[in-house]
Design a protein around this motif. Structure first.
Motif, short mmCIF file in Angstrom:
data_model
loop_
_atom_site.label_atom_id
_atom_site.label_comp_id
_atom_site.label_asym_id
_atom_site.label_seq_id
_atom_site.Cartn_x
_atom_site.Cartn_y
_atom_site.Cartn_z
N PRO A 128 1.64 52.08 22.87
CA PRO A 128 0.66 51.92 23.95
C PRO A 128 1.27 51.36 25.22
CG PRO A 128 0.33 50.23 22.28
CD PRO A 128 1.32 51.20 21.73
N PHE A 129 2.31 50.52 25.10
CA PHE A 129 2.96 49.97 26.28
C PHE A 129 3.57 51.09 27.13
CE2 PHE A 129 6.86 48.45 28.35
CZ PHE A 129 6.33 47.45 29.15
N LEU A 130 4.28 52.02 26.50
CA LEU A 130 4.87 53.14 27.23
C LEU A 130 3.78 54.05 27.80
CD1 LEU A 130 7.82 54.04 24.83
CD2 LEU A 130 8.02 53.07 27.14
N ALA A 131 2.74 54.30 26.99
CA ALA A 131 1.66 55.17 27.47
C ALA A 131 0.95 54.58 28.68
CB ALA A 131 0.67 55.42 26.34
N ARG A 132 0.81 53.26 28.72
CA ARG A 132 0.13 52.61 29.84
C ARG A 132 0.95 52.66 31.14
NH1 ARG A 132 -4.03 49.10 30.72
NH2 ARG A 132 -4.53 48.90 28.52
N ARG A 133 2.26 52.66 31.02
CA ARG A 133 3.08 52.56 32.22
C ARG A 133 3.23 53.89 32.96
NH1 ARG A 133 8.76 53.81 31.75
NH2 ARG A 133 9.22 52.20 33.31
N TRP A 134 2.89 55.02 32.29
CA TRP A 134 3.04 56.31 32.97
C TRP A 134 1.88 56.56 33.91
CZ3 TRP A 134 7.75 56.82 32.11
CH2 TRP A 134 8.32 56.78 30.84
N PRO A 135 2.11 57.22 35.06
CA PRO A 135 1.01 57.61 35.94
C PRO A 135 0.37 58.91 35.45
CG PRO A 135 3.09 58.22 36.94
CD PRO A 135 3.44 57.51 35.65
N TYR A 136 -0.96 58.92 35.41
CA TYR A 136 -1.69 60.11 34.96
C TYR A 136 -2.39 60.73 36.16
CZ TYR A 136 -0.73 58.25 30.34
OH TYR A 136 -0.08 57.78 29.23
N HIS A 159 0.08 59.59 20.22
CA HIS A 159 0.97 59.14 21.29
C HIS A 159 1.51 60.28 22.14
CE1 HIS A 159 5.15 57.92 22.63
NE2 HIS A 159 4.38 57.11 23.30
N ILE A 160 2.12 61.27 21.51
CA ILE A 160 2.77 62.33 22.28
C ILE A 160 1.74 63.20 23.00
CG2 ILE A 160 2.92 64.14 20.53
CD1 ILE A 160 5.77 62.94 22.83
N ALA A 161 0.53 63.34 22.43
CA ALA A 161 -0.52 64.12 23.09
C ALA A 161 -0.99 63.43 24.36
CB ALA A 161 -1.69 64.33 22.13
N VAL A 162 -0.99 62.09 24.38
CA VAL A 162 -1.41 61.35 25.57
C VAL A 162 -0.33 61.39 26.64
CG1 VAL A 162 -2.06 59.08 26.45
CG2 VAL A 162 -2.97 59.86 24.26
N ALA A 184 5.13 62.33 35.02
CA ALA A 184 6.38 61.59 35.15
C ALA A 184 7.30 62.05 34.03
CB ALA A 184 6.13 60.08 35.04
N ASP A 185 8.54 61.63 34.10
CA ASP A 185 9.51 61.95 33.06
C ASP A 185 9.24 61.04 31.87
OD1 ASP A 185 11.62 62.51 31.45
OD2 ASP A 185 13.18 62.13 32.94
N THR A 186 8.66 61.60 30.83
CA THR A 186 8.23 60.80 29.67
C THR A 186 9.19 60.94 28.50
OG1 THR A 186 6.84 62.63 28.87
CG2 THR A 186 5.80 61.00 30.33
N ARG A 187 10.43 61.30 28.79
CA ARG A 187 11.39 61.47 27.70
C ARG A 187 11.60 60.18 26.91
NH1 ARG A 187 16.41 64.37 30.58
NH2 ARG A 187 15.70 62.96 32.24
N LEU A 188 11.45 59.02 27.57
CA LEU A 188 11.60 57.75 26.87
C LEU A 188 10.59 57.63 25.73
CD1 LEU A 188 12.93 54.98 26.63
CD2 LEU A 188 11.31 54.13 28.36
N SER A 189 9.34 58.02 26.00
CA SER A 189 8.30 57.99 24.96
C SER A 189 8.65 58.94 23.82
CB SER A 189 6.95 58.36 25.55
OG SER A 189 6.44 57.32 26.36
N SER A 190 9.10 60.14 24.18
CA SER A 190 9.45 61.13 23.17
C SER A 190 10.64 60.67 22.34
CB SER A 190 9.76 62.47 23.83
OG SER A 190 10.03 63.45 22.86
N TYR A 191 11.65 60.10 22.99
CA TYR A 191 12.83 59.61 22.28
C TYR A 191 12.47 58.45 21.36
CZ TYR A 191 15.71 62.36 25.51
OH TYR A 191 16.28 63.39 26.22
N TYR A 192 11.57 57.58 21.81
CA TYR A 192 11.17 56.45 20.97
C TYR A 192 10.44 56.95 19.73
CZ TYR A 192 9.46 51.99 19.33
OH TYR A 192 9.20 50.90 18.54
N GLY A 193 9.56 57.94 19.93
CA GLY A 193 8.86 58.51 18.78
C GLY A 193 9.82 59.12 17.77
#
Length: 315
Positions: A163-171, A184-187, A193-202
């Motif tokens: 949720p921390f990573l999901a909150r920091r991205w601009p929608y 997570h990945i659907a959100v 933005a470049d959300t590769r960090l979220s994908s890599y963490y998953g």
């Protein structure tokens, strides 16, 4: 002219869950098996908790771990399925941004916790078969409590970045999630933005945590099989291996949908979206449904206690 689906928010106040995209017309029909499985999962897991609590002979390591598994399954079901059913029945698609992140945290936290408890059950089977005389001296109540606490702390800490990573991205594109819950990945796929960090963490969690758990379970069962094949008779080998049957079924019911859902969401670009969402829902519903049934049917002590309860009420 701006796209009508585009908005100018950074953190939306609400997301809109679509349920199962492409199958909206069938939502009512899909809700029937979903509701049935949910009811059986809730009843079954509460029954396991009740039987273990009331039956003194079941106050042992395996049954304590089984209770932890039941609680985990209940939380996973209750944090997702009521909202899914409200989408199917009442078209109630809105979910508050903070509630979405909370649901995301619970899903990933308790999924990791369930994986840790399956490792604990593998450890219990290893000690019970490979060192049976010291089973209760090795897995004391204190050790069981520490293992449970370790599983809770590990999953709670590792799930926090989701949720921390999901909150920091601009929608800034849309707040419509093509899913039935806040996965997570659907959100984060909605973020501009470049959300590769979220994908890599998953992926890190999938392979280093879930993958490591599978490794430990595999090592445990290699040692268990070595001990079983050293037994003198075929009947003894079959009887001993039969004590692992329930745990093996639970492992397959949990990890196969977990890996399939996680990998296809990231790499299955040719897989129809509605199929991906159905698999993701199966991953949340089927293990909580099967675990009490598997242990209830295959574990003699639980089966006998359950039969006694029914016959006792009938007299």
């Amino acid at each position: 002219m701006p796209d009508s689906n585009t908005t100018d928010f950074t953190n939306p106040s609400t997301f809109i869950l679509l349920g199962i995209p492409g199958l909206e017309a069938a939502h009512i029909w899909i809700s029937i098996p979903f509701c049935t499985m949910y009811a059986i999962a809730i009843l079954g897991n509460f029954t396991i908790l009740f039987i273990v609590k009331t039956e003194q002979s079941l106050h042992g390591p395996m049954y304590y771990f089984l209770c932890m598994l039941a609680v985990t399954d209940l939380v996973l079901c209750m944090s997702t399925v009521p909202k899914i059913l409200s989408i199917f029945w009442f078209n109630s698609r809105d979910i508050d941004f903070s509630a979405c992140l909370t649901q995301m945290y619970f899903i990933h936290c308790f999924s990791a916790m369930e994986s840790g408890i399956l490792v604990a059950l593998a450890l219990d089977r290893y000690v019970a078969i490979c060192d049976p005389l010291r089973h209760f001296t090795i897995l004391t109540n204190s050790v069981v409590a520490k293992i449970g606490l370790a599983a809770v702390l590990r999953s709670s800490i590792l799930a926090f970045p989701y949720p921390f990573l999901a909150r920091r991205w601009p929608y800034c594109r849309t707040n419509i999630i093509p899913h039935s819950y806040c996965e997570h990945i659907a959100v984060v796929n909605l973020a501009c933005a470049d959300t590769r960090l979220s994908s890599y963490y998953g992926l890190f969690i999938l392979f280093s945590v879930i993958g490591l758990d599978v490794f430990f379970i595999t090592v445990s069962y290699i040692q268990i099989l070595r001990a079983i094949f050293s037994l003198p008779t075929k009947d003894a080998r079959l009887k001993t291996f039969g004590t692992c049957g329930s745990h093996l079924c639970c492992i397959l019911a949990f990890y196969i949908p977990e890996f399939f859902s996680s990998l296809t969401h990231r790499f299955g670009h040719e897989v129809p979206l509605h199929f991906l969402i159905l698999i993701a829902n199966v991953y949340l519903l089927v293990p909580p449904l099967l675990h009490p049934i598997i242990y209830g049917v295959r574990t003699k002590q639980i089966r006998d206690r359950l039969l006694w309860l029914f016959t006792h009420k009938g007299t």
